[in-house]
Design an enzyme around this catalytic site. Structure first.
Site, short mmCIF file in Angstrom:
data_model
loop_
_atom_site.label_atom_id
_atom_site.label_comp_id
_atom_site.label_asym_id
_atom_site.label_seq_id
_atom_site.Cartn_x
_atom_site.Cartn_y
_atom_site.Cartn_z
N ASP A 6 37.58 28.65 -65.97
CA ASP A 6 37.78 29.31 -66.85
C ASP A 6 39.54 30.48 -65.73
OD1 ASP A 6 38.55 31.09 -69.43
OD2 ASP A 6 37.33 32.96 -67.90
N SER A 7 40.02 30.85 -67.22
CA SER A 7 41.51 31.63 -66.15
C SER A 7 40.85 33.19 -65.62
CB SER A 7 42.28 32.10 -67.79
OG SER A 7 41.21 32.94 -67.85
N TYR A 38 45.82 33.43 -69.74
CA TYR A 38 46.21 32.31 -70.24
C TYR A 38 46.78 32.41 -71.37
CZ TYR A 38 44.36 28.27 -66.63
OH TYR A 38 44.44 27.58 -65.54
N GLY A 39 46.36 33.18 -72.18
CA GLY A 39 45.97 33.65 -74.06
C GLY A 39 47.62 33.39 -74.21
N CYS A 69 37.22 28.08 -71.42
CA CYS A 69 38.23 28.39 -71.93
C CYS A 69 38.86 28.52 -72.27
CB CYS A 69 39.16 28.19 -70.55
SG CYS A 69 41.01 29.24 -71.22
N THR A 71 41.08 28.75 -74.82
CA THR A 71 42.95 28.39 -74.61
C THR A 71 42.81 27.08 -74.01
OG1 THR A 71 42.83 30.57 -74.16
CG2 THR A 71 44.99 29.39 -73.85
N GLU A 148 38.46 42.02 -68.09
CA GLU A 148 39.46 41.58 -66.97
C GLU A 148 39.60 43.38 -65.65
OE1 GLU A 148 39.45 39.22 -64.64
OE2 GLU A 148 39.07 37.30 -66.71
N CYS A 179 36.88 32.98 -77.00
CA CYS A 179 37.57 33.56 -75.71
C CYS A 179 36.12 33.51 -75.29
CB CYS A 179 38.70 34.07 -76.12
SG CYS A 179 39.01 34.93 -74.59
N THR A 180 36.57 32.87 -73.78
CA THR A 180 34.72 32.85 -73.39
C THR A 180 34.33 34.66 -72.64
OG1 THR A 180 35.91 31.86 -71.31
CG2 THR A 180 35.15 30.55 -72.57
N HIS A 181 36.03 35.47 -71.98
CA HIS A 181 35.81 36.33 -71.89
C HIS A 181 35.01 37.19 -73.01
CE1 HIS A 181 38.21 35.35 -69.43
NE2 HIS A 181 38.82 36.79 -68.58
N1 DGL Z 1 38.81 32.79 -70.92
C1 DGL Z 1 39.75 32.63 -71.71
C2 DGL Z 1 39.48 31.89 -73.41
O1 DGL Z 1 38.20 31.37 -73.46
C3 DGL Z 1 41.06 32.90 -71.32
C4 DGL Z 1 41.16 34.01 -71.67
C5 DGL Z 1 42.89 34.19 -71.21
O2 DGL Z 1 43.14 34.00 -70.14
O3 DGL Z 1 44.21 34.94 -72.02
O4 DGL Z 1 39.98 31.57 -74.35
#
Ligand code: DGL
Length: 249
Positions: A6-7, A38-39, A69, A71, A148, A179-181
């Protein structure tokens, strides 16, 4: 050994599920913290980062990698997945499948980063599985920064962001956390949408790894592309145990 990428912290939602269902398998986690988030990046940048991460994990000897991730799974997976001698998987299909199974009304909301929403991949996958479904997608980039910067479920900023992004979705009965966050903000999300079924894309992606389960030592190694941030302390809160991430060379 399975790679989870993931990022940043979001992929831990996949790792903790994968660890629970495959306790004897070895994992290697890579957080591309140097390039987070990343998004809001371009497609070409996300594809480049994904290739770097996959080559790094390939050199470590993985049998499979879950791009944990949303994204990367939406924007880069199709472009890169056939270029490696190991399986490269994503979270879109497993999450879309789980949402279609869970939704009574087939009114499904998708939350993700801007890049994920722009790609429209979740919506297409849901419609492939359930052609009459109604799908509403919402970009929620601020959630990534909130996570984060600290698990802020109980902080007003988390609830305020959840209200702004999600209060138009009360007609949907299922929300994909694409998004996994985002599962790290489930409590704040639930305050806005108390009745909705939440689908964690990381968790669903982790379940699709089970065919790569192996009897190994059950260890996890953590690598980051930049160790300057607070990944280790945040990961400790989330995982419930301390880790010492190693800087990727
Ligand atoms: N956790 C990521 C996702 O699932 C990326 C979030 C990011 O880096 O913007 O999209």
């Amino acid at each position: 050994m399975i790679g989870i990428y993931d990022s940043g912290l979001g992929g831990l939602t996949a790792l903790s599920e994968a660890r629970a269902i495959m306790p004897d398998t070895d994992f290697i986690y890579f957080g591309d913290t140097a390039h987070l988030p990343y998004g809001t990046r371009s497609e070409s940048a996300i594809i480049r980062y994904a290739r770097e991460a996959l080559s790094f994990l390939g050199d470590k000897g993985v049998d499979a990698v879950l791009c944990a991730c949303g994204t990367v799974s939406s924007v880069a997976l199709d472009e890169v997945k056939n270029d490696y001698p190991f399986a490269v998987m994503g979270v879109v299909e497993p999450a879309a499948r789980a949402a279609v199974m869970a939704s009574r009304k087939q009114k499904i909301a998708v939350s993700g980063t801007s890049a994920t929403v722009k790609s429209d991949v979740f919506r297409k996958k849901i419609l492939e599985l359930s052609p009459n479904a109604e799908v509403i997608s919402v970009g929620c980039d601020l959630f990534v920064s909130i996570v984060e910067n600290g698990f802020a479920n109980d902080m007003p900023i988390a609830t305020e962001a959840a209200k702004r992004y999600l209060s138009g979705l009360s007609d949907c009965d299922t929300l994909i956390l694409g998004c996994t966050h985002f599962p790290l903000l489930s409590e704040a999300i639930r305050r806005v949408l108390p009745q909705i079924t939440l689908i964690s894309s990381g968790k669903e992606g982790a379940r699709s790894l089970v065919k790569y389960k192996k009897k190994e030592t059950g260890k996890t190694e953590f690598y980051l592309s930049d160790t300057g941030g607070s990944f280790a302390s945040m990961a400790r809160v989330f995982l419930g145990y301390g880790i010492s991430p190693i800087k990727k060379l």
